[in-house]
Design an enzyme around this catalytic site. Structure first.
Site, PDB file in Angstrom:
ATOM      1  N   ILE A   6       8.500  21.214  23.478  1.00 35.62           N
ATOM      2  CA  ILE A   6       9.350  20.689  24.546  1.00 35.62           C
ATOM      3  C   ILE A   6      10.450  19.848  23.911  1.00 35.62           C
ATOM      4  CG2 ILE A   6       9.452  19.284  26.630  1.00 35.62           C
ATOM      5  CD1 ILE A   6       6.510  19.925  27.110  1.00 35.62           C
ATOM      6  N   ASN A  10      17.290  18.804  17.347  1.00 39.87           N
ATOM      7  CA  ASN A  10      17.107  19.007  15.909  1.00 39.87           C
ATOM      8  C   ASN A  10      15.645  19.058  15.493  1.00 39.87           C
ATOM      9  OD1 ASN A  10      19.851  19.131  15.406  1.00 39.87           O
ATOM     10  ND2 ASN A  10      20.033  16.964  14.900  1.00 39.87           N
ATOM     11  N   VAL A  11      14.846  18.143  16.033  1.00 35.81           N
ATOM     12  CA  VAL A  11      13.429  18.118  15.657  1.00 35.81           C
ATOM     13  C   VAL A  11      12.718  19.357  16.186  1.00 35.81           C
ATOM     14  CG1 VAL A  11      11.241  16.887  15.879  1.00 35.81           C
ATOM     15  CG2 VAL A  11      13.350  15.606  15.509  1.00 35.81           C
ATOM     16  N   GLY A  12      12.915  19.669  17.451  1.00 35.69           N
ATOM     17  CA  GLY A  12      12.240  20.812  18.057  1.00 35.69           C
ATOM     18  C   GLY A  12      12.545  22.127  17.367  1.00 35.69           C
ATOM     19  N   ARG A  81      17.795   5.614  21.113  1.00 33.42           N
ATOM     20  CA  ARG A  81      18.118   4.222  21.426  1.00 33.42           C
ATOM     21  C   ARG A  81      19.621   3.996  21.304  1.00 33.42           C
ATOM     22  NH1 ARG A  81      15.402  -1.067  18.474  1.00 33.42           N
ATOM     23  NH2 ARG A  81      16.208  -2.657  19.912  1.00 33.42           N
ATOM     24  N   LEU A 117       5.987  13.430  19.499  1.00 28.78           N
ATOM     25  CA  LEU A 117       6.842  13.085  18.365  1.00 28.78           C
ATOM     26  C   LEU A 117       7.953  12.118  18.748  1.00 28.78           C
ATOM     27  CD1 LEU A 117       5.483  15.687  17.036  1.00 28.78           C
ATOM     28  CD2 LEU A 117       7.622  15.916  15.806  1.00 28.78           C
ATOM     29  N   ASN A 119       9.893   8.862  19.883  1.00 28.14           N
ATOM     30  CA  ASN A 119       9.661   7.433  19.688  1.00 28.14           C
ATOM     31  C   ASN A 119       9.851   6.631  20.968  1.00 28.14           C
ATOM     32  OD1 ASN A 119       8.921   7.078  16.938  1.00 28.14           O
ATOM     33  ND2 ASN A 119      10.995   7.676  16.345  1.00 28.14           N
ATOM     34  N   HIS A 174       3.878   3.107  13.861  1.00 31.18           N
ATOM     35  CA  HIS A 174       5.048   3.777  13.286  1.00 31.18           C
ATOM     36  C   HIS A 174       6.253   2.846  13.406  1.00 31.18           C
ATOM     37  CE1 HIS A 174       7.743   6.849  11.960  1.00 31.18           C
ATOM     38  NE2 HIS A 174       8.322   7.006  13.133  1.00 31.18           N
TER      39      HIS A 174
END
Length: 301
Positions: A6, A10-12, A81, A117, A119, A174
């Site tokens: 989901i 970039n991460v997905g 953020r 994943l 934050n 984290h």
């Protein structure tokens, strides 16, 4: 194995691409609400599958019905953020996004292994646990595997060695309160505390804790390749059975009840199987207790 991701940012997309290269899955569902982004991701990932002549099904869509029968769901959608925005404000925004996605998913996938994943991962996992959408043992967050990779990377530079020569361990949040377990970390089976000075270890710890911030400084966006690799490592650990650092909901361990915290754990598709029992030295125990108190993780009698 069928995996839903989901968030097609970039991460997905990096997770999807890594899963394709590693041939870890038979089917990938990539969910996002941006049709242009989904179209581009479908082209890139689909053509990658074709280039490698692989038998992997790919669906890039905004419709959750395609998630049916997913074994694992990775959540990496959410907001970044902004300047002037507090951590609490970001937490609330991303909580709302995550819970909306989780409830949409629940209509088609009753109880998958759900990996966060986005934050702040530990505190988002708390919010997910509180809403009781999925089984507590089947909700986890990826962060420790990334932090531990940064730990190993910095040590490999210091010793000018292969990462396979190192065994590193890490627990905790984290953020800057993560706890590098130097007493359990070794280079060629020798404790790093016997090989490096306190100042050298402190410098390495600082590099680990600022690793993500440096990516943002020079790339002008958050890290995505290393987080994706760490996520795939967690998924592959389901088969290997190894202990990896991850955030899970604790039920009394370290004195923490019903809150998410980074520990070493073993996974299966049924969720968390086992937590590693580690003996901490006096300094590590003190730092652990201080971090737990800081975030009101310890029950007061």
């Amino acid at each position: 194995m069928k995996i839903t991701i989901i968030g097609a940012g970039n991460v997905g997309v990096s997770i999807a691409y890594s899963l394709i290269l590693r041939q870890t899955v038979k089917e990938i569902i990539l969910i996002d609400r941006n049709p242009d982004l989904l179209f581009a991701r479908d082209l890139e990932l689909g053509q990658s599958i074709a280039a490698l002549n692989l038998d992997i099904k790919l669906v890039c869509t905004s419709e959750y019905k395609y998630c049916e029968n997913s074994d694992i769901v990775v959540f990496c959608a959410g907001a970044r953020r902004q300047d002037g925005q507090s951590r609490d404000e970001l937490l609330q925004i991303n909580t709302n996004i995550m819970l909306e996605c989780a409830r949409n998913l629940k209509r088609y996938v009753d109880d998958p292994l759900f990996v966060v994943l986005t934050n702040p991962v530990d505190f988002l996992l708390n919010k997910l646990y509180e809403c009781q959408i999925f089984s507590p043992k089947k909700i986890i967050a990826m962060a420790g595997a990334l932090d531990n990779a940064r730990f190993k990377y910095e040590l490999a530079k210091k010793f000018n060695c292969k990462t396979s020569d190192l065994d590193t361990k890490l627990i905790g949040f984290h953020n800057d309160d993560m706890l590098l377990l130097k007493s359990h970390s070794t280079y060629k089976n020798k404790k790093i505390t016997d090989l490096l000075s306190k100042d050298e270890i402190d410098d390495i710890e600082n590099e680990v804790k600022t690793g993500g911030a440096k990516v943002i400084k020079y790339l002008k966006t958050s890290a995505y390749l290393a987080p994706a690799a760490a996520c795939v490592r967690m998924i592959e650990a389901i088969r290997s059975g190894e202990f990896l650092a991850m955030s899970v909901v604790l039920h009394g361990e370290f004195g923490v009840h019903n809150k998410a915290f980074g520990v070493l754990a073993r996974l299966s598709l049924q969720g968390v199987l086992e937590l590693a029992n580690l003996e901490l030295d006096e300094n590590e125990t003190f730092k652990l207790q201080e971090s737990l108190k800081k975030y009101n993780y310890l029950e007061t009698k």
